[in-house]
Design an enzyme around this catalytic site. Structure first.
Site, PDB file in Angstrom:
ATOM      1  N   LYS A  36       0.868  -1.184   0.000  1.00 27.53           N
ATOM      2  CA  LYS A  36       0.000   0.000   0.000  1.00 27.53           C
ATOM      3  C   LYS A  36       0.901   1.230   0.000  1.00 27.53           C
ATOM      4  O   LYS A  36       2.028   1.173   0.489  1.00 27.53           O
ATOM      5  CB  LYS A  36      -0.879   0.024   1.255  1.00 27.53           C
ATOM      6  CG  LYS A  36      -2.111   0.892   1.135  1.00 27.53           C
ATOM      7  CD  LYS A  36      -3.259   0.185   0.442  1.00 27.53           C
ATOM      8  CE  LYS A  36      -4.424   1.128   0.212  1.00 27.53           C
ATOM      9  NZ  LYS A  36      -5.618   0.391  -0.273  1.00 27.53           N
ATOM     10  N   ASP A  47      -6.975   4.407  -4.628  1.00 26.67           N
ATOM     11  CA  ASP A  47      -7.636   4.252  -3.327  1.00 26.67           C
ATOM     12  C   ASP A  47      -8.253   5.629  -3.039  1.00 26.67           C
ATOM     13  O   ASP A  47      -8.469   6.407  -3.980  1.00 26.67           O
ATOM     14  CB  ASP A  47      -6.626   3.824  -2.241  1.00 26.67           C
ATOM     15  CG  ASP A  47      -7.296   3.413  -0.935  1.00 26.67           C
ATOM     16  OD1 ASP A  47      -7.886   2.323  -0.884  1.00 26.67           O
ATOM     17  OD2 ASP A  47      -7.252   4.190   0.046  1.00 26.67           O
TER      18      ASP A  47
HETATM   19  P1  NDP Z   1     -13.026   7.770  -2.708  1.00 30.56           P
HETATM   20  O1  NDP Z   1     -11.944   8.766  -2.550  1.00 30.56           O
HETATM   21  O2  NDP Z   1     -13.640   7.559  -4.049  1.00 30.56           O
HETATM   22  O3  NDP Z   1     -14.216   8.095  -1.680  1.00 30.56           O
HETATM   23  C1  NDP Z   1     -13.995   8.125  -0.308  1.00 30.56           C
HETATM   24  C2  NDP Z   1     -15.284   8.503   0.380  1.00 30.56           C
HETATM   25  O4  NDP Z   1     -15.108   8.365   1.782  1.00 30.56           O
HETATM   26  C3  NDP Z   1     -15.689   9.948   0.154  1.00 30.56           C
HETATM   27  O5  NDP Z   1     -17.085  10.054   0.205  1.00 30.56           O
HETATM   28  C4  NDP Z   1     -15.049  10.651   1.343  1.00 30.56           C
HETATM   29  O6  NDP Z   1     -15.680  11.868   1.709  1.00 30.56           O
HETATM   30  C5  NDP Z   1     -15.249   9.631   2.424  1.00 30.56           C
HETATM   31  N1  NDP Z   1     -14.214   9.787   3.450  1.00 30.56           N
HETATM   32  C6  NDP Z   1     -12.873   9.715   3.295  1.00 30.56           C
HETATM   33  N2  NDP Z   1     -12.242   9.930   4.452  1.00 30.56           N
HETATM   34  C7  NDP Z   1     -13.216  10.153   5.355  1.00 30.56           C
HETATM   35  C8  NDP Z   1     -13.216  10.438   6.730  1.00 30.56           C
HETATM   36  N3  NDP Z   1     -12.058  10.546   7.422  1.00 30.56           N
HETATM   37  N4  NDP Z   1     -14.420  10.587   7.354  1.00 30.56           N
HETATM   38  C9  NDP Z   1     -15.582  10.466   6.658  1.00 30.56           C
HETATM   39  N5  NDP Z   1     -15.645  10.219   5.344  1.00 30.56           N
HETATM   40  C10 NDP Z   1     -14.484  10.054   4.714  1.00 30.56           C
HETATM   41  O7  NDP Z   1     -12.425   6.400  -2.130  1.00 30.56           O
HETATM   42  P2  NDP Z   1     -12.910   4.908  -2.399  1.00 30.56           P
HETATM   43  O8  NDP Z   1     -14.384   4.862  -2.550  1.00 30.56           O
HETATM   44  O9  NDP Z   1     -12.047   4.348  -3.460  1.00 30.56           O
HETATM   45  O10 NDP Z   1     -12.468   4.186  -1.033  1.00 30.56           O
HETATM   46  C11 NDP Z   1     -13.348   4.079   0.094  1.00 30.56           C
HETATM   47  C12 NDP Z   1     -12.866   2.958   1.007  1.00 30.56           C
HETATM   48  O11 NDP Z   1     -12.853   1.723   0.275  1.00 30.56           O
HETATM   49  C13 NDP Z   1     -11.446   3.114   1.573  1.00 30.56           C
HETATM   50  O12 NDP Z   1     -11.391   2.507   2.851  1.00 30.56           O
HETATM   51  C14 NDP Z   1     -10.617   2.276   0.608  1.00 30.56           C
HETATM   52  O13 NDP Z   1      -9.398   1.841   1.181  1.00 30.56           O
HETATM   53  C15 NDP Z   1     -11.560   1.114   0.372  1.00 30.56           C
HETATM   54  N6  NDP Z   1     -11.304   0.350  -0.828  1.00 30.56           N
HETATM   55  C16 NDP Z   1     -11.301   0.927  -2.060  1.00 30.56           C
HETATM   56  C17 NDP Z   1     -11.065   0.166  -3.183  1.00 30.56           C
HETATM   57  C18 NDP Z   1     -11.197   0.727  -4.550  1.00 30.56           C
HETATM   58  O14 NDP Z   1     -11.192  -0.073  -5.511  1.00 30.56           O
HETATM   59  N7  NDP Z   1     -11.336   2.025  -4.731  1.00 30.56           N
HETATM   60  C19 NDP Z   1     -10.708  -1.267  -3.077  1.00 30.56           C
HETATM   61  C20 NDP Z   1     -10.835  -1.807  -1.738  1.00 30.56           C
HETATM   62  C21 NDP Z   1     -11.082  -1.008  -0.670  1.00 30.56           C
HETATM   63  P3  NDP Z   1     -15.007  13.271   1.298  1.00 30.56           P
HETATM   64  O15 NDP Z   1     -15.365  13.449  -0.154  1.00 30.56           O
HETATM   65  O16 NDP Z   1     -15.651  14.254   2.215  1.00 30.56           O
HETATM   66  O17 NDP Z   1     -13.540  13.126   1.532  1.00 30.56           O
END
Ligand code: NDP
Length: 451
Positions: free
Chosen positions: A130, A170
């Site tokens: 990562k 991510d």
């Molecule tokens: P994105 O950047 O597309 O979206 C992240 C979302 O989570 C946004 O809505 C963001 O809100 C919110 N968020 C981030 N940090 C916080 C926080 N501290 N408190 C509250 N809300 C928060 O990321 P992904 O959708 O790609 O990833 C989401 C999760 O899924 C992560 O844990 C990631 O590791 C996991 N994941 C992702 C994969 C992928 O293929 N993308 C694969 C496997 C796991 P805001 O816009 O306000 O920041």
């Protein structure tokens, strides 16, 4: 040494804490796995004498570097970048890159550790890694993002390669950022290889990669429900996040006949009692593109909904819950509220969204609870398929890939059942995922000797 002479669980965790001071997320992730693995290896001498768990919980290496870039006003900005290469016993290191102000070495070490088990669970040959930076992409212009990504890759390129380490996206890293990083890698090395996944379809990307994590988390949820003779038709779902994983999870829930009540971002959550339809999901996707819009603006577009500032959605009554935002977003009290309100299943789209207390609440209540390392593995699985397509210089069709994703998620579910069956019709999916993932990596490590 007799098994009884080996260090016990508490002694093991004391050592992990001592060696990793101020790295709470990493310690938490190791503890969650160790709780299950200690039972499993109690009578397995090789795993003890070869110190397998201790070795998996010590990253192969952690690379930390300075990332300098110039903002649009000509100011010089300095961020820190990392790549954590946790374990490559079963394949090249593989895992995403996160750009968020909350990124620390501890967060990336926990994610790389989790990724090692997740990747093993997919059945594909991928190790765990990562990376990321404490860079905050919100409010930055596209040129600023480009300059940052180029500077980040100017150091990272030394540590990655199609057969060495293959990063992906991510939080904060989507197709645009992967494009900028891939362009810089190609410029520096002169090579067009599958060194990153999540690429654009025109330049080596795979169909359904974007959708795979969210869709996969819902397939896993459907598989869990099916063990109880249920499906998603008519079920209400509470989802957190509004990024890649959350929007595609919502989309698949809707396709399978469920009703999505909430999505969120770091500002709070929206509750839409009419249900978040495909049209509304499309609005969210467009609105949140490149992290520009805020979820609170949803209520202006769809007045039937309400915005709850600074809150998470876990106290909204629902049948199923999908935390899809970030780590430790669902705490013990939230878990108790979900259970008390009749939630029957939780499928984690995010990585480690539930804290240890919450995990224990779900286990005690014996609800269907899928940890991220099993439920959200669809994304990295399709990344693995992207690597295969790149190596073979070919592209599979959407229907071929959809079927492969379904098969992989079914396979992960089967592996969890095999190791997590507790009798009486209850499956501990956390235990199943931890043991199945561990065993594959551990057996490879045993074969290699002490390296
Ligand atoms: P994105 O950047 O597309 O979206 C992240 C979302 O989570 C946004 O809505 C963001 O809100 C919110 N968020 C981030 N940090 C916080 C926080 N501290 N408190 C509250 N809300 C928060 O990321 P992904 O959708 O790609 O990833 C989401 C999760 O899924 C992560 O844990 C990631 O590791 C996991 N994941 C992702 C994969 C992928 O293929 N993308 C694969 C496997 C796991 P805001 O816009 O306000 O920041």
């Amino acid at each position: 040494m007799a098994v009884s002479d080996h260090v016990d669980f508490n002694g093991f965790m004391e050592g992990v804490k001592r060696r990793n001071p101020h790295q709470d997320e990493f310690v938490q992730a190791v503890q969650e796995v160790a709780e299950d693995i200690f039972d499993f290896i109690a009578d397995k001498e090789d795993y003890h004498s070869e110190q397998i768990l201790r070795r998996i919980a010590e990253p192969d290496r952690v690379v930390s570097f300075r990332v300098c870039w110039e903002d649009d006003k000509g100011n010089i900005r300095v961020q820190r970048g990392w790549r954590v290469q946790n374990n490559n016993a079963i394949g090249p290191y593989k895992g995403g890159i996160r750009f968020h102000q909350s990124v620390t070495e501890s967060v990336l070490k926990f994610l790389a550790f989790e990724q090692t088990f997740k990747n093993a669970l997919t059945g594909l040959p991928m190790g765990g890694g990562k990376g990321g930076s404490n860079f905050n992409p919100k409010g930055k212009s596209t040129r600023e993002i480009m300059r940052f990504c180029q500077s980040f890759m100017t150091e990272l390129y030394r540590h990655i390669g199609a057969d060495i380490d293959v990063p992906a996206g991510d939080i904060g890293v989507g197709g645009r950022e992967i494009g900028f990083m891939f362009g810089q890698y190609k410029r520096i090395t002169g090579e067009f290889t599958g060194v990153l996944t999540g690429k654009g379809l025109e330049w080596g990307g795979s169909l359904i990669r974007t959708e795979a994590t969210g869709y996969g988390a819902v397939y896993f949820l459907a598989n869990m429900l099916a063990t109880k003779g249920m499906d998603l038709g008519g079920k209400t779902a509470v989802i957190s996040g509004s990024g890649n994983v959350a929007t595609h999870a919502a989309e698949k829930i809707v396709q399978l006949g469920g009703k999505v009540l909430t999505v969120s971002d770091s500002g709070g959550f929206i509750l839409d009692p009419d249900g978040i339809t495909q049209e509304k999901i499309d609005w969210i996707k467009a609105h949140k593109t490149h992290r520009r819009g805020r979820i609170e603006e949803y209520v202006e577009a769809f007045p039937g909904a309400a915005f709850h500032a600074g809150k998470t959605p876990w106290h909204v009554p629902c049948d199923v819950a999908l935390p899809c935002a970030t780590q430790n977003e669902l705490l013990g009290d939230d878990a108790r509220a979900l259970v008390a309100n009749g939630c029957i299943a939780v499928s984690e789209g995010a990585n480690m969204p539930t804290d240890l207390e919450g995990v224990h609440v779900f286990k005690k209540a014996r609800i269907l609870y899928a940890p991220g390392k099993a439920a959200n593995a669809g994304g990295v699985a399709v990344s693995g398929l992207e690597m295969s397509q790149n190596s073979a210089r070919r592209s599979w069709t959407e229907s071929e890939l959809q079927q492969m994703l379904r098969d992989i998620m079914d396979g992960i579910h089967e592996r969890c059942l095999a190791y997590g069956d507790q009798g009486g019709g209850y499956t501990d999916y956390v235990k199943g995922a931890n043991i199945a993932g561990f065993k594959k990596v551990a057996d490879a490590m045993l074969a290699f000797g002490v390296v």
